[in-house]
Each structure stands twice: as C-alpha cells, then as structure tokens.
Design a protein around this motif. Sequence first.
Motif, mmCIF file in Angstrom:
data_model
loop_
_atom_site.group_PDB
_atom_site.id
_atom_site.type_symbol
_atom_site.label_atom_id
_atom_site.label_comp_id
_atom_site.label_asym_id
_atom_site.label_seq_id
_atom_site.Cartn_x
_atom_site.Cartn_y
_atom_site.Cartn_z
ATOM 1 N N LEU A 9 -15.089 -25.115 -32.118
ATOM 2 C CA LEU A 9 -15.292 -26.554 -31.985
ATOM 3 C C LEU A 9 -15.243 -26.899 -30.503
ATOM 4 N N SER A 10 -16.042 -27.874 -30.095
ATOM 5 C CA SER A 10 -15.986 -28.293 -28.693
ATOM 6 C C SER A 10 -15.017 -29.464 -28.517
ATOM 7 N N GLU A 11 -14.794 -30.225 -29.593
ATOM 8 C CA GLU A 11 -13.810 -31.305 -29.529
ATOM 9 C C GLU A 11 -13.412 -31.740 -30.930
ATOM 10 N N GLY A 36 -4.594 -21.867 -33.853
ATOM 11 C CA GLY A 36 -5.923 -21.363 -34.145
ATOM 12 C C GLY A 36 -6.478 -21.861 -35.471
ATOM 13 N N LYS A 37 -5.689 -22.658 -36.198
ATOM 14 C CA LYS A 37 -6.174 -23.205 -37.476
ATOM 15 C C LYS A 37 -7.431 -24.058 -37.249
ATOM 16 N N LEU A 38 -7.430 -24.841 -36.167
ATOM 17 C CA LEU A 38 -8.622 -25.566 -35.726
ATOM 18 C C LEU A 38 -9.203 -24.776 -34.551
ATOM 19 N N PRO A 39 -10.411 -24.239 -34.665
ATOM 20 C CA PRO A 39 -10.948 -23.305 -33.669
ATOM 21 C C PRO A 39 -11.490 -23.970 -32.395
ATOM 22 N N LEU A 40 -10.568 -24.419 -31.553
ATOM 23 C CA LEU A 40 -10.930 -25.021 -30.273
ATOM 24 C C LEU A 40 -10.614 -24.041 -29.133
ATOM 25 N N LEU A 41 -9.383 -23.513 -29.121
ATOM 26 C CA LEU A 41 -8.967 -22.536 -28.102
ATOM 27 C C LEU A 41 -9.228 -21.108 -28.569
ATOM 28 N N ARG A 49 -10.435 -17.885 -26.591
ATOM 29 C CA ARG A 49 -11.584 -18.229 -25.742
ATOM 30 C C ARG A 49 -11.112 -18.322 -24.290
ATOM 31 N N HIS A 50 -11.351 -17.302 -23.504
ATOM 32 C CA HIS A 50 -10.930 -17.273 -22.094
ATOM 33 C C HIS A 50 -11.680 -18.323 -21.284
ATOM 34 N N GLY A 51 -10.978 -18.932 -20.337
ATOM 35 C CA GLY A 51 -11.592 -19.915 -19.450
ATOM 36 C C GLY A 51 -11.677 -21.316 -20.030
ATOM 37 N N ILE A 52 -11.101 -21.522 -21.215
ATOM 38 C CA ILE A 52 -11.118 -22.839 -21.855
ATOM 39 C C ILE A 52 -9.706 -23.439 -21.789
ATOM 40 N N SER A 53 -9.636 -24.680 -21.333
ATOM 41 C CA SER A 53 -8.362 -25.406 -21.282
ATOM 42 C C SER A 53 -8.452 -26.624 -22.197
ATOM 43 N N LEU A 74 -10.409 -31.788 -26.250
ATOM 44 C CA LEU A 74 -11.612 -31.078 -25.819
ATOM 45 C C LEU A 74 -11.249 -29.713 -25.250
ATOM 46 N N GLY A 75 -12.135 -28.769 -25.400
ATOM 47 C CA GLY A 75 -12.010 -27.494 -24.710
ATOM 48 C C GLY A 75 -12.916 -27.542 -23.498
#
Length: 156
Positions: A9-11, A36-41, A49-53, A74-75
């Motif tokens: 997810l992107s947001e 990780g239940k909601l796939p944002l990070l 997902r490396h590089g995502i904050s 948001l990621g």
Amino acid sequence: RGIIMAYTLSEITFSTNNTADGMKKIDEIWRDITSGKLPLLFDSEHNFRHGISPISRYNNYAADETGDYDLSILGVTADFFAEIEQKTADGHFKKYDVTDDSGNLKECTQKAWEKVWADTKSSKIKRSFACDYESSVPAEYTKDQKAHCYLYISIS
C-alpha cells in the motif's frame, strides 16, 4: 493455478480525532502497520521495504485540533524529506524537532504536539489547518539513541 504476487500500500487514510477513542484507533492502525498486517512498510509477503519511511499526514480538519480530521499514513522516500524541508524554508511550514532522551516515542510525540498547541494558543504561530506532517523516529533508528518527533505544521 493462479500467480500470486506480493503487493504494498502507498497510503492508508482514515477519519479520526484527538479523543481517547480516536487515539486508540490511531494506535491500532500503527500496530497493524509495524507488524506488517497492513502492507505499507512490508509487502503482503512480509518482506521489509528498504528506503521507505512512515509519515503521518493530517488534513481535512473539520475546524482545528479539537475536531475530526483525516489521518493518512504514507510510505515515503528520502525525496519527501528534501521537498518538505524546502517548503519549510520557503515559509509554508513551521518545523518542530522534539527529542526524548529516554527513548519513549509516545512521550516524544505528545511533547511535540503540546508545543504546537501551546504556540497556536499563544499566537506564536498561525496554523492554516491545511496539511500537517509528522515523522516520529524510534530511538533504535537514530544515531543518538533518542526518540525524535519532527512535525511540519502548515502556517498561514
């Protein structure tokens, strides 16, 4: 046999407020994101997902911090931080940088928002309530081992 692909997810956006129930809802969503239940990070296969904050965006305020608003998580990549720093330098945002020496992220974030609310009440800043951002960083991800909360408050 179908092909199953990992997704992200992107947001995530939901309406909430600063009541006790609203805070509980926010905590639950964050738990789902960090687990990780909601796939944002993480993607749907639980790969980080490396590089995502994670960044919180507050907007669509009913009035001010006492009413309902939309919270999006948001990621983002490093580009986001460069852009928001430039917008801050251009006078669109007031930046708050608060740390907690004991590493308590929740306390750090609470202190940061209390500072914003005090500055708003004393007219030190004039909030536009258009779009605010929060980046709270746990102590284990910082060089100084302190919790950090960065707020970018839209001003008029």
